[in-house]
Design a protein around this motif. Structure first.
Motif, short mmCIF file in Angstrom:
data_model
loop_
_atom_site.label_atom_id
_atom_site.label_comp_id
_atom_site.label_asym_id
_atom_site.label_seq_id
_atom_site.Cartn_x
_atom_site.Cartn_y
_atom_site.Cartn_z
N ARG A 1 0.84 -1.19 0.00
CA ARG A 1 0.00 0.00 0.00
C ARG A 1 0.87 1.24 0.00
O ARG A 1 1.79 1.37 0.80
CB ARG A 1 -0.92 0.01 1.23
CG ARG A 1 -1.87 -1.19 1.28
CD ARG A 1 -2.69 -1.21 2.55
NE ARG A 1 -3.53 -2.40 2.61
CZ ARG A 1 -4.36 -2.67 3.60
NH1 ARG A 1 -4.46 -1.83 4.63
NH2 ARG A 1 -5.10 -3.77 3.57
N THR B 1 -3.02 1.04 -4.46
CA THR B 1 -2.57 -0.34 -4.57
C THR B 1 -2.66 -0.77 -6.04
O THR B 1 -3.30 -0.10 -6.85
CB THR B 1 -3.43 -1.30 -3.71
OG1 THR B 1 -4.82 -1.09 -4.04
CG2 THR B 1 -3.22 -1.04 -2.23
N VAL C 1 -10.06 -4.86 -2.48
CA VAL C 1 -9.09 -4.10 -1.69
C VAL C 1 -9.69 -3.77 -0.33
O VAL C 1 -10.88 -3.47 -0.21
CB VAL C 1 -8.72 -2.79 -2.42
CG1 VAL C 1 -7.94 -1.87 -1.51
CG2 VAL C 1 -7.90 -3.09 -3.67
N LYS D 1 -9.38 -1.05 2.64
CA LYS D 1 -8.88 0.31 2.86
C LYS D 1 -8.36 0.45 4.29
O LYS D 1 -9.02 0.01 5.24
CB LYS D 1 -10.00 1.32 2.61
CG LYS D 1 -9.54 2.77 2.61
CD LYS D 1 -10.73 3.73 2.70
CE LYS D 1 -11.70 3.55 1.57
NZ LYS D 1 -12.80 4.56 1.63
N ALA E 1 -9.34 5.22 -1.41
CA ALA E 1 -8.47 4.14 -1.90
C ALA E 1 -8.63 4.00 -3.40
O ALA E 1 -9.75 3.97 -3.92
CB ALA E 1 -8.82 2.83 -1.20
N ILE E 2 -7.48 3.90 -4.09
CA ILE E 2 -7.44 3.66 -5.53
C ILE E 2 -6.75 2.32 -5.76
O ILE E 2 -5.70 2.05 -5.19
CB ILE E 2 -6.64 4.76 -6.27
CG1 ILE E 2 -7.27 6.14 -6.02
CG2 ILE E 2 -6.57 4.47 -7.76
CD1 ILE E 2 -6.43 7.29 -6.58
N HIS E 3 -7.36 1.48 -6.60
CA HIS E 3 -6.75 0.18 -6.94
C HIS E 3 -6.64 0.08 -8.45
O HIS E 3 -7.60 0.35 -9.18
CB HIS E 3 -7.61 -0.96 -6.39
CG HIS E 3 -6.97 -2.31 -6.55
ND1 HIS E 3 -5.70 -2.59 -6.10
CD2 HIS E 3 -7.43 -3.46 -7.12
CE1 HIS E 3 -5.40 -3.86 -6.37
NE2 HIS E 3 -6.43 -4.40 -6.99
N THR F 1 -15.86 -4.23 -3.13
CA THR F 1 -14.50 -3.80 -2.82
C THR F 1 -14.53 -2.53 -1.97
O THR F 1 -15.48 -1.74 -2.04
CB THR F 1 -13.70 -3.53 -4.11
OG1 THR F 1 -12.40 -3.07 -3.76
CG2 THR F 1 -14.37 -2.47 -4.97
N ALA G 1 -12.22 -0.31 -2.37
CA ALA G 1 -11.59 0.73 -3.20
C ALA G 1 -12.66 1.71 -3.67
O ALA G 1 -13.71 1.31 -4.16
CB ALA G 1 -10.89 0.10 -4.40
N THR H 1 -11.58 1.90 -8.88
CA THR H 1 -10.89 0.76 -9.46
C THR H 1 -10.56 1.10 -10.91
O THR H 1 -11.45 1.40 -11.71
CB THR H 1 -11.76 -0.52 -9.42
OG1 THR H 1 -12.05 -0.83 -8.04
CG2 THR H 1 -11.03 -1.69 -10.06
N LYS I 1 -18.90 4.02 -5.79
CA LYS I 1 -17.57 3.55 -6.19
C LYS I 1 -17.43 3.66 -7.70
O LYS I 1 -18.38 3.40 -8.45
CB LYS I 1 -17.36 2.09 -5.75
CG LYS I 1 -17.47 1.90 -4.24
CD LYS I 1 -17.55 0.43 -3.88
CE LYS I 1 -17.83 0.25 -2.41
NZ LYS I 1 -18.05 -1.17 -2.04
#
Length: 334
Positions: free
Chosen positions: A116, A129, A148, A150, A157-159, A185, A187, A190, A207
Motif C-alpha cells: 500500500r 494499490t 481491496v 482500505k 483508496a485507488i486500486h 470492494t 476501493a 478501481t 464507487k
C-alpha cells in the motif's frame, strides 16, 4: 489531489500491419501530449494501467527515446505490469525486462501487489494499490485481484489492475471479471487496463470503475475505427470528481487504420468465430499462439493450474533466452 490515468501504450518500433501512419512517431506524440496535459492540469501523480511496452525486450535504443522524453517532466509515474511487459505471463520476470529497468532507475515506479502506497494531501490520506497481470488473473480466484481493504486512516483508496474487467459478459472461452462481481470492494476507484475498447465510467454505490481504453489503436476492427483515445483526470478533495480528455493529436480512425481491410476483417472475424466455436465443439486446435494452445488444452483436459503455470514459466524462460540471443531478428526501431 489530482491524478491522471491512462493505459496500454504498447510502445514498439515496428508498425502494426493495420496502421497507415508511423506507429512509433504516433505513440511518441500521444505520450508527449499526455505529459503536457498532466502539466497543464497540475496533476500530482500519473498512473499507467500496464502494457507500457508491446514486448518485454524492446530495444535499448527505443527505451532511451522514451526515457529522454519522460525525463523532461517531473511528475511521478506509478504503474502495474501488463501481460506484454513480462515474460510468460509471469510478473516474477519483470526485473529482467525493460520495464523492470525503468523501475530500478526510478523513472517509473511499479506498484508491488499487496503493498500500500499512501499520499498525504492536507487532511486527506489517499491509498494506492495495484495488481500486475499474471496467468489466471481472471480465473477461479479472480476476486482477490480486484478486492481491496482500505486502511482505517485512509480517506480514499485507488486500486489499479491489468485485468479483463468488463461491464457485461464476453464470448465463450475468454476469462474475464464483471464489475458486478467486485462491487463490494473497499476501493473508491478501481482502474483497469488490458481491455483495449474500454468502457464508460461506472458508478455503483459511490464507487468508480474506470477503463478509458488503450491509448493506441492496433487493430482495424469497427470499434477501433470509431474509438478515439482518451485519458482520465481524477480529482480527490472532499469528494471524487472524474473527467476525461480526448487527445488532440489522435487522428480519426479512418486516417490511421487501413479502412480497405475493415470489411474483409469483419468477414474474417465472423468466420473465425465460427471456426473457434467448431474447435470448442470438437476439441481440436489450430493456432500458432503457444499460450492459447496451452490454455485451450488445459481447459479441454482439466489440467491443474500449477501445471499450466509451470509450462508458461518455462516458455517465458525460453522466450527470454531467445530474445537475449537473437534480438537482432526482432528490430524495435524503424
Amino acid at each position: 489531489m489530482r491524478f491522471l490515468f491512462f493505459t496500454d501504450t504498447h510502445i514498439k518500433g515496428t508498425n502494426p500491419q493495420n496502421r497507415k501512419d508511423n506507429f512509433l512517431e504516433t505513440v511518441q506524440k500521444k505520450i508527449k501530449e499526455v505529459l503536457d496535459i498532466a502539466v497543464e492540469e497540475k496533476v500530482d501523480i500519473i498512473l499507467h494501467g500496464g502494457d507500457i511496452f508491446d514486448r518485454p525486450d524492446v530495444s535499448p535504443s527505443l527505451v532511451r527515446e522514451f526515457v529522454v522524453l519522460l525525463n523532461k517532466y517531473s511528475i511521478p509515474i506509478y504503474a502495474v505490469a501488463g501481460n506484454h511487459d513480462i515474460y510468460g505471463q509471469n510478473p516474477i520476470t519483470v526485473n529482467r525486462t525493460m520495464l523492470g529497468l525503468l523501475d530500478g532507475m526510478g523513472i517509473i515506479k511499479l506498484i508491488q501487489p499487496g503493498k500500500r502506497i499512501f499520499f498525504e494531501d492536507g487532511p486527506r490520506k489517499i491509498q494506492l494499490t495495484g495488481q500486475h497481470y499474471y496467468y489466471g488473473i481472471d480465473g477461479e480466484n479472480k476476486r482477490q485481484n480486484y478486492m481491496v481493504e482500505k486502511n482505517l486512516d485512509a480517506s480514499f483508496a485507488i486500486h489499479m489492475v491489468h485485468g479483463m474487467l468488463l461491464e457485461k459478459p464476453f464470448f465463450e472461452g475468454m476469462s474475464y471479471t464483471l464489475i458486478e462481481e467486485i462491487t463490494d470492494t473497499q476501493a473508491d476507484i478501481t482502474l483497469s487496463g488490458h481491455y483495449h475498447a474500454g468502457f464508460n465510467t461506472k458508478i455503483i454505490d459511490g464507487k468508480y470503475f474506470i477503463n478509458p481504453g488503450s491509448l493506441v489503436r492496433i487493430n482495424n476492427s469497427i470499434n477501433e475505427l470509431l474509438r478515439m483515445p482518451k485519458i482520465i483526470i481524477i480529482d480527490i478533495n472532499e469528494h471524487i470528481s472524474i473527467s476525461e480528455k480526448y487527445l488532440n493529436c489522435a487522428l480519426p480512425g479512418e486516417e490511421v487504420l487501413d479502412r480497405s481491410k475493415v470489411e474483409a476483417l469483419a468477414f474474417r472475424e465472423k468466420k473465425l468465430a465460427e471456426f473457434v466455436q467448431g474447435i470448442y465443439s470438437t476439441g481440436q486446435y489450430n493456432t500458432i499462439n503457444i499460450t492459447r494452445i496451452i490454455e485451450e488444452i488445459s481447459r479441454q483436459q482439466n489440467i491443474r493450474d500449477d501445471v499450466v503455470k509451470e509450462a508458461l514459466y518455462r516458455i517465458g524462460a525460453a522466450q527470454e533466452a531467445l530474445s537475449q540471443n537473437d534480438n537482432e531478428n526482432y528490430p524495435e526501431v524503424n
